[in-house]
Design an enzyme around this catalytic site. Sequence first.
Site, short mmCIF file in Angstrom:
data_model
loop_
_atom_site.label_atom_id
_atom_site.label_comp_id
_atom_site.label_asym_id
_atom_site.label_seq_id
_atom_site.Cartn_x
_atom_site.Cartn_y
_atom_site.Cartn_z
N LEU A 153 11.34 1.44 6.74
CA LEU A 153 10.71 1.95 5.53
C LEU A 153 11.37 3.28 5.21
O LEU A 153 11.50 4.13 6.09
CB LEU A 153 9.21 2.16 5.77
CG LEU A 153 8.46 2.58 4.51
CD1 LEU A 153 8.21 1.36 3.62
CD2 LEU A 153 7.14 3.24 4.85
N ARG A 167 8.24 4.10 -4.77
CA ARG A 167 8.32 3.13 -3.66
C ARG A 167 7.30 2.01 -3.87
O ARG A 167 7.57 0.84 -3.55
CB ARG A 167 8.10 3.82 -2.31
CG ARG A 167 8.36 2.88 -1.15
CD ARG A 167 8.32 3.58 0.19
NE ARG A 167 7.00 4.15 0.44
CZ ARG A 167 6.75 4.99 1.44
NH1 ARG A 167 7.71 5.37 2.25
NH2 ARG A 167 5.52 5.46 1.61
N TYR A 185 0.83 -1.20 0.00
CA TYR A 185 0.00 0.00 0.00
C TYR A 185 0.86 1.25 0.00
O TYR A 185 2.08 1.19 0.21
CB TYR A 185 -0.95 0.00 1.20
CG TYR A 185 -0.28 0.33 2.54
CD1 TYR A 185 0.57 -0.59 3.16
CD2 TYR A 185 -0.47 1.57 3.16
CE1 TYR A 185 1.19 -0.29 4.36
CE2 TYR A 185 0.14 1.87 4.37
CZ TYR A 185 0.96 0.94 4.97
OH TYR A 185 1.58 1.23 6.16
N LYS A 226 6.54 -1.88 1.72
CA LYS A 226 5.36 -1.31 2.42
C LYS A 226 4.21 -2.30 2.34
O LYS A 226 3.24 -2.13 1.59
CB LYS A 226 5.01 0.06 1.82
CG LYS A 226 4.17 0.89 2.79
CD LYS A 226 4.27 2.36 2.48
CE LYS A 226 3.30 3.21 3.27
NZ LYS A 226 3.44 3.14 4.73
N GLU A 256 12.40 2.53 13.83
CA GLU A 256 11.48 3.59 13.40
C GLU A 256 10.21 3.50 14.24
O GLU A 256 10.09 2.64 15.11
CB GLU A 256 11.14 3.43 11.91
CG GLU A 256 10.48 2.11 11.57
CD GLU A 256 10.26 1.89 10.08
OE1 GLU A 256 10.08 2.88 9.35
OE2 GLU A 256 10.24 0.72 9.66
#
Length: 284
Positions: free
Chosen positions: A202, A52, A33, A144, A177
Site C-alpha cells: 500500500l 488513494r 476504506y 486499500k 510492509e
Amino acid sequence: MTRIVYVNGRYVPHHEAAVHIEDRGYQFADGVYEVIAVRRGRLVDENGHLDRLNHSLSELRIGWPLSRRALKFILREVIRRNRLNGDGMVYLQVTRGVAPRSHAFPDHHESALVVTARRLRFLQGDGVDVITIPDIRWKRCDIKSISLLPNVLGKQQAKDSGASEAWMVDSGGQVTEGTLSNAWIVTERGELITRDVSRAILNGITRQAVLRLATGAEIAFSERPFTVNEAKAAREAFITGTTVLVTPVVRIDGEPVGNGRTGKFTAKLLAFYARHMDNQGKET
Ligand code: PDD
C-alpha cells in the site's frame, strides 16, 4: 457525549448504527476504506487519502457513493458532531452496497458509505518490536481493501509474541510492509530505504509525506526492497502510518536494531512529520 456516525445518508448515534446483512462488504469484503488522522480537529493529508480512495474504488469498479466535495463535507460534519477538536482519526468505508448474494457484480449498485470518528492519542518516540512473517496476501496490496484477514492474523501473531507489528516478507525474502504500516530502514552507511511502490504494498500517505519531507531536508533515500537480514544489520528502522506516524523499531525478531534505541534519522523524520501534521491541516 453520544458518538455520532454517518451511515448511508444519515447521522445516527453509534449504538443505533447498522448496515444491511446483504451488504457486499459484509458478505464478500467487497469494499475499500481509508483512515485519516485528525490533528487538533483538522484532517491530515485529506487530499492524498481521497486520491488513494479514488484509486481503490476505480480498480474495483465501485462507484463513488457521492461527490468528493460532498464526502469532504461529511468528514468535517462527523468531526464537528463528535466535537473532535483534538487528535483522533476518521474511518471511512465504501462498499459495493446491498444486493442478493451472488459473486459477480450486481447490474446496478448503490455504493454504501460509513464514516466514523474517534479520539486517539498518537504515541510518539517510544520504540517498538517487530516480528517477521511470510506475506500471504493477494497480489493487489495497492488497493486499500477491507479484506484484511492476513493483516489481522499477522498483527495478532505480533501481539502474541509480545511485539507491536509484523513485517511481511515476500517469497524472495524481501520485506513488503507491516500489517498496518510501511517499513523503513537506515543502513549502516546512512542510506534511508523503503520499498518501491508496486502492487505488493500500500502506498502509504504517511510514507509519501515522509519521502517529501526527506527530499525537502536533502536526506538521500532509495525506494527499493530490502531483506530481513539487511534490516537486522541496519543502523535504524521505523514504521510509518496514519495511526503510528513515524515509530522507531528497536528490535526485529528479538534482535536489537543498531544500539536498540531510537535512531537519529528516525527522531528527525518524526519531528518533521509532527510539524507537517501541525501545519498542513490549515490548507483545507
Ligand atoms: N493502515 N500498509 C498497510 C497494509 C496499511 O494498512 C497501512 C495503513 C499502511 C500505511 O498507510 P497510511 O500511511 O496511508 O496510513 C501501510 C491503516 C491506518 C489501518 O488499516 O488502520
